[in-house]
Design an enzyme around this catalytic site. Structure first.
Site, short mmCIF file in Angstrom:
data_model
loop_
_atom_site.label_atom_id
_atom_site.label_comp_id
_atom_site.label_asym_id
_atom_site.label_seq_id
_atom_site.Cartn_x
_atom_site.Cartn_y
_atom_site.Cartn_z
N GLU A 82 40.17 93.07 35.88
CA GLU A 82 41.02 94.05 36.55
C GLU A 82 40.15 95.14 37.16
O GLU A 82 39.36 95.77 36.45
CB GLU A 82 42.01 94.71 35.58
CG GLU A 82 43.21 93.86 35.23
CD GLU A 82 44.30 94.68 34.56
OE1 GLU A 82 45.46 94.23 34.58
OE2 GLU A 82 44.02 95.76 34.00
N CYS A 83 40.30 95.36 38.46
CA CYS A 83 39.64 96.46 39.15
C CYS A 83 38.13 96.44 38.91
O CYS A 83 37.42 95.62 39.49
CB CYS A 83 40.27 97.79 38.76
SG CYS A 83 39.99 99.11 39.95
N GLY A 84 37.60 97.30 38.06
CA GLY A 84 36.17 97.27 37.78
C GLY A 84 35.71 95.92 37.27
O GLY A 84 34.62 95.44 37.62
N TYR B 38 37.04 93.08 38.04
CA TYR B 38 37.05 92.22 39.23
C TYR B 38 35.74 92.35 40.00
O TYR B 38 35.13 91.35 40.41
CB TYR B 38 38.24 92.63 40.09
CG TYR B 38 38.42 91.93 41.41
CD1 TYR B 38 38.23 90.55 41.56
CD2 TYR B 38 38.83 92.66 42.53
CE1 TYR B 38 38.43 89.93 42.79
CE2 TYR B 38 39.04 92.04 43.76
CZ TYR B 38 38.83 90.68 43.89
OH TYR B 38 39.05 90.07 45.09
N SER C 121 41.48 90.95 40.39
CA SER C 121 42.01 91.74 41.50
C SER C 121 41.91 93.21 41.16
O SER C 121 41.61 93.58 40.02
CB SER C 121 43.48 91.37 41.80
OG SER C 121 44.33 91.95 40.85
#
Length: 437
Positions: free
Chosen positions: A327-329, A331, A428
């Protein structure tokens, strides 16, 4: 004392909510009350400070992403065994997105859903009696919400206090405290808000200073009297299906943005956690069923992560057989490369083809309504999820991977491709808050 509750809110961001919330939490805890905390809206950092102040987990409650049953159930779980629930608002009290009544994501929705009176924190700098007009406007704006009392913030002098208090009381509201300007009690910040609790130097001492500051300038008995009795459900709230029975979760200063309510939900469903530190060059345990790389601040540690062959090698080996999600970081670390704020490009895990960069910062922020395009760690194909994005990184190149989901914002925009998926690996910038049942 039975369970009572109160929401601490303000007319705008930066008005002093976190300072007041943490100070009240620690001050009431020192008095011997069993205090629980929750945070309105999608925020990772404040609940970690709540935990430090209280010694117990604080959950996020989000009226846009969560239905009434989940929101109430999580509040009940957060408050279990407590006799005072302090909820911290987000942004301005009524700030949310266009949505049906009670589902806008505004702090006012949480107050209305749980029956929480509001302690309104008013930054009175640059005004005097006008503070009363602002307080009265907040009191009249939404008849679902009751303003129980007002705390004045950034008071510059006794005369300033006299005038601002006069304005608020003329509006028919009670002032329960007045905080003078005092820069030394402010907690440090960076681009996503406060510096993480785990990184804040001398945090326990800072929290004690906050508590003493609040005790010196606030009528704690009056604040406690504002809190209303609560009857919260004690149910088993279901937020997100766990990605496996035994989950390897990255946890350190680079990977810390994972909602406590998800961990609590997964644990309640029998999942086990194996935490590991990529910064310490630890690989995920091979006997786990899935790897979860949360968001955080990997851009601050990109060089170190790029050189940690034990972590990267173990991650690549794990992904050959079992699901890995970022998730985010997380990703960004699964991608080909991450360019830091200085413009230096660092090779990452290469399990996804995305390339990301902080060299040119661009803020992306907002709720997302997502539908999975294929099976992955987040769920089955077609599963609908609600969550949000908040990042400053840009995608330099997506590469040839398939998108993970279709995601729409909360303003009626057309769904767009989101994230990446290759084999058992997915990721993502989307932070999942809850499944849509």
């Amino acid at each position: 004392m039975s369970l009572h509750g109160l929401l601490i809110a303000a007319p705008r961001s930066g008005g002093g909510k976190t300072t007041v919330t943490l100070g009240l939490m620690r001050a009431f805890r020192k008095r011997g009350l069993r205090v629980a905390g929750v945070k309105s809206g999608p925020d990772y950092i404040d609940p970690a400070f709540h935990r430090a102040a209280l010694g117990r987990d604080s959950f996020n409650l989000d009226s846009w992403a969560m239905d009434a049953a989940l929101l109430g159930g999580l509040a009940g779980r957060a408050a279990q065994g407590a006799n005072l629930l302090l909820a911290e608002g987000s942004m301005g009290l009524f700030d949310g997105v266009p949505a049906a009544l009670g589902r806008s994501g505004a702090s006012a929705d949480v107050a209305a859903a749980l029956g929480l009176p509001v302690l309104l924190v008013l930054d009175a700098s640059g005004q005097a009696q006008t503070a009363g007009a602002i307080a009265k406007g907040c009191a009249l704006f939404d008849n679902r919400v009751k303003i129980g009392g007002v705390m004045l913030n950034k008071i510059g002098s006794p005369r300033h206090l006299l005038l601002a208090k006069y304005g608020v009381e003329a509006a028919g509201l009670r002032v329960v405290g007045a905080l003078p300007k005092q820069a030394e009690i402010i907690l440090p910040e960076r681009h996503l808000g406060l510096v993480q609790a785990s990184e804040t130097a001398q945090l326990e001492a800072r929290l004690d200073v906050l508590a003493a500051f609040i005790e010196s300038h606030v009528d704690l008995d009056a604040v406690l009297a504002l809190a209303a009795p609560l009857a919260l459900p004690h149910v088993a709230p279901r937020a997100l299906t766990p990605p496996g029975q035994r989950i390897a979760i990255a946890r350190d200063d680079a990977f810390s943005f994972l909602y406590p309510h998800l961990l609590a939900d997964w644990r309640a469903r029998g999942a086990e956690f194996c935490f590991f530190s990529p910064l310490a060059d630890e690989p995920p345990e091979k006997n786990c069923d899935a790897v979860w790389l949360p968001g955080g601040y990997p851009e601050l540690h990109a060089g170190r992560l790029a050189g940690n062959s034990g972590f990267l090698g173990g991650l690549r080996q794990f992904a050959q057989l079992k699901p890995v999600h970022g998730e985010c970081g997380g990703y960004m670390v699964l991608g080909q490369s991450l360019t830091d704020a200085d413009g230096t490009t660092h090779a990452m895990a290469g399990l996804l083809s995305v390339e990301t960069s902080f060299a040119k910062r661009k803020m992306t922020l907002g709720y997302r309504d997502a539908t999975l395009l294929s099976d992955c760690a987040l769920g089955r194909q077609g599963q609908k999820l609600r969550g949000h994005e908040f990042h400053y990184a840009s995608i330099v190149a997506l590469g040839a991977d398939e998108p993970m989901a279709l995601a729409a914002d909360a303003y009626g925009g057309e769904p767009e491709s989101s994230g990446s998926r290759r084999g058992r690996v997915s990721g993502s910038f989307f932070h999942c808050i809850a499944e849509v049942s």
